[in-house]
Scaffold this motif. Structure first.
Motif: not given
Ligand SMILES: Cc1cc2nc3c(=O)[nH]c(=O)nc-3n(C[C@H](O)[C@H](O)[C@H](O)COP(=O)(O)OP(=O)(O)OC[C@H]3O[C@@H](n4cnc5c(N)ncnc54)[C@H](O)[C@@H]3O)c2cc1C
Ligand SMILES: [Zn+2]
Lengths: 417, 100
Positions: A252-255, A305, A345, B41, B44-50, B55
């Motif tokens: 998982r990424m902080p993005l 996206y 962030p 987690d 700062y960490f997010r799933s950010n899905p495509k 939300e």
């Protein structure tokens, strides 16, 4: 590789320019590489180039799902500067500016780096204070940045409207003279050509669909639409798609990914001598060598996206442009487009090892990574080749979020371009 | 500009709303015994899905209330919106519905 030189240009002109070779090969994907770079944007290609050139790692593939340079590299407004607030950022971005200065010679490809000066406008008392703080911090770090009064701003950029009665009056500006622009496509093409000449395989139209890990958890292969490739080291350099690609390895990424848009005008004669940015009212403008005004807007307000920005965001930017530069009020816009930018962030990038052995990530450049392209590739190649970060990118680790060492350019600038 | 359906006020233009991040990111109980990884987690960490995302939005220039939405991040199509406090919808079922 046929070198570009005045002599070669002359010689091949005699043959009607028919004897030039292709700039890079179209190799087929091998079944195994020492390093696989995912994403052939400027940062991925620069990484491959420096791996081959400075670390002798030449059995490298750069795998790109579209065409090379077709991501944010080919969509950005090409502003280059290094006047960031924090020591870590100044070191990273100034490393890049120093490389830009010799890049065309180094890779024998004219990237049209033009240090025409970047002027960042201040419209409020807060802007003025923040700009002054940046100037002092930059000077302590040996990065040039100077304060201009409104009159000096107009002298540096004659089209600028410094009337006191406009909605966002200009109260001065911070000028980095070493800042400027470069030709975005040429940066991708130049690094591709130079990396290819050192033996790097650039595989286009090939999407990475999975990252396979062995029983110990380390990287062992990537699956692509052109087959499986075994490798012990993978560098993920996929900008807006980083969360998706890292997800293939279970990380998982902080993005968050946002659309960011830009537009260009019809081409006109040279009319705009420098780069002007206004973070407060989201307007970024310069003139390309083709004559178009290149204008950058802000990001959309929600992650997406969709790769195209909302109309009202572009309108907001054009309002600001028309007020600051009244001579552009009747100018027609030719095209607009969007890219997907990956935002952290703290608005600072991540160039890092990851919890997965053999997996490295270079991302989080958000709205402002073009300027860092050569420096980013240079230190990321070091990170992959040695399995440890270069001192310049060590602070930009994934662990900084856990350890509380954010590099908070977000709070420092509100916008990072 | 998107048209967003506030569960309280109905369909309104996007400029009336503010996006407020990923929904259903709950603060874990027992703060004193959490590991650094668990804390970071959530922060700062997010799933950010495509694809389908869940939300929070706030109708700032309207009723002022927060609500949740399911949106496709590729097309920006809003699949549904619902009131804060209601359970997270079954995304697989919504996907199957959207495919029809
Ligand atoms: C409109 C706009 C204006 C900008 N203006 C500026 C500016 O003025 N100054 C500045 O410094 N920066 C600017 N930026 C930011 C800058 O463009 C980026 O930070 C930088 O170009 C990122 O380079 P990259 O090589 O990391 O990413 P990209 O060039 O986006 O390359 C990533 C590549 O990865 C590929 N990829 C993704 N998923 C996969 C997969 N599964 N398999 C294989 N390949 C994959 C993509 O197709 C893409 O080609 C701007 C960005 C935008 C969108
Ligand atoms: Zn409402």
């Amino acid at each position: 590789m046929q070198p570009f030189s005045a002599f070669n240009l002359f010689r091949r002109a005699l043959g009607g320019h028919t004897s030039w070779q292709a700039q890079w090969r179209q190799p087929s994907l091998k079944s195994e590489y020492d390093v696989v770079i995912i994403g052939a944007g400027g940062h991925g290609l620069a990484t491959a180039y420096y791996l081959a050139k400075e670390h002798g790692v030449r059995n490298v593939a750069v795998i790109e799902r579209g065409w090379l340079g077709g991501g944010n590299t080919g969509r950005n407004t090409t502003i280059i500067r290094s006047n960031y607030l924090f020591d870590e950022s100044a070191a990273l971005y100034d490393h890049a500016v120093k490389l830009w200065e010799g890049l065309s010679q180094g890779i024998n490809y004219n990237v049209m780096y033009s240090a025409r000066g970047v002027l960042m406008l201040a419209h409020t008392v807060h802007d003025v204070q923040s700009a002054q703080r940046h100037i002092h911090a930059n000077r302590l770090n040996g990065v040039d940045n100077e304060w201009l009064s409104p009159e000096e701003c107009r002298e540096f950029c004659p089209p600028l409207n410094i009337a006191k009665n406009i909605r966002y009056p200009v109260m001065g500006g911070a000028l980095q003279r070493r800042g400027g622009t470069a030709r975005h496509d040429a940066v991708a093409w130049g690094f591709a050509r130079a990396a290819d000449a050192l033996g790097v395989d650039i595989i286009q139209n090939c999407e990475v669909t999975a990252i396979r890990r062995n029983a110990a958890g380390a990287v062992e292969a990537v699956e692509t639409t052109k087959g499986t490739v075994r490798t012990k080291k993978v560098g993920v350099v996929t900008a807006g798609h980083t969360s998706v690609v890292m997800g293939m390895a279970g990380v998982r990424m902080p993005l968050e990914s946002f659309p960011l848009q830009a537009l260009v005008s019809e081409p006109v004669k040279p009319a705009f001598p420098c780069v002007v940015m206004s973070n407060t009212i989201h307007a970024y403008i310069s003139q390309s060598d083709k004559g178009e005004m290149v204008i950058g807007a802000g990001t959309d307000v929600y992650p997406s996206y969709s790769q195209r920005g909302a109309l009202h965001i572009a309108e907001h930017t054009l309002d600001a442009i028309c007020e600051l530069f009244p001579m552009f009020r009747r100018m027609r816009m030719l095209r607009n487009w969007g890219g997907i930018v990956d935002v952290t962030p703290d608005r600072s990038p991540i160039l890092s090892k990851t919890p997965v052995p053999g997996l490295y990530v270079n991302c989080g450049w958000g709205t402002g990574g073009f300027k860092a392209t050569p420096g980013s590739g240079n230190v990321f190649a070091h990170t992959i080749a040695r399995d440890e970060p270069h001192p310049i990118n060590a602070p930009f680790s994934l662990d900084r979020f856990r350890d509380g060492f954010l590099i908070d350019e977000a709070a420092a600038a509100a916008v990072a371009h | 500009m998107l048209i967003i359906n506030c569960p309280y006020c109905g369909a309104r233009p996007e400029v009336e709303f503010r996006h407020a991040g990923e929904a259903h990111v709950a603060r874990p109980a027992g703060t004193e015994s959490l590991t650094d990884e668990e804390v970071v987690d959530r922060l700062y960490f997010r799933s950010n899905p495509k694809g389908m995302t869940v939300e929070r939005w706030r109708h700032v220039h309207g009723c002022g209330r927060f609500f949740n939405a399911v949106r496709d991040t590729v097309s920006d199509f809003f699949v549904t919106t619902y009131k804060t406090g209601e359970p997270k919808p079954d995304l697989e079922a919504l996907k199957a519905g959207a495919a029809k």
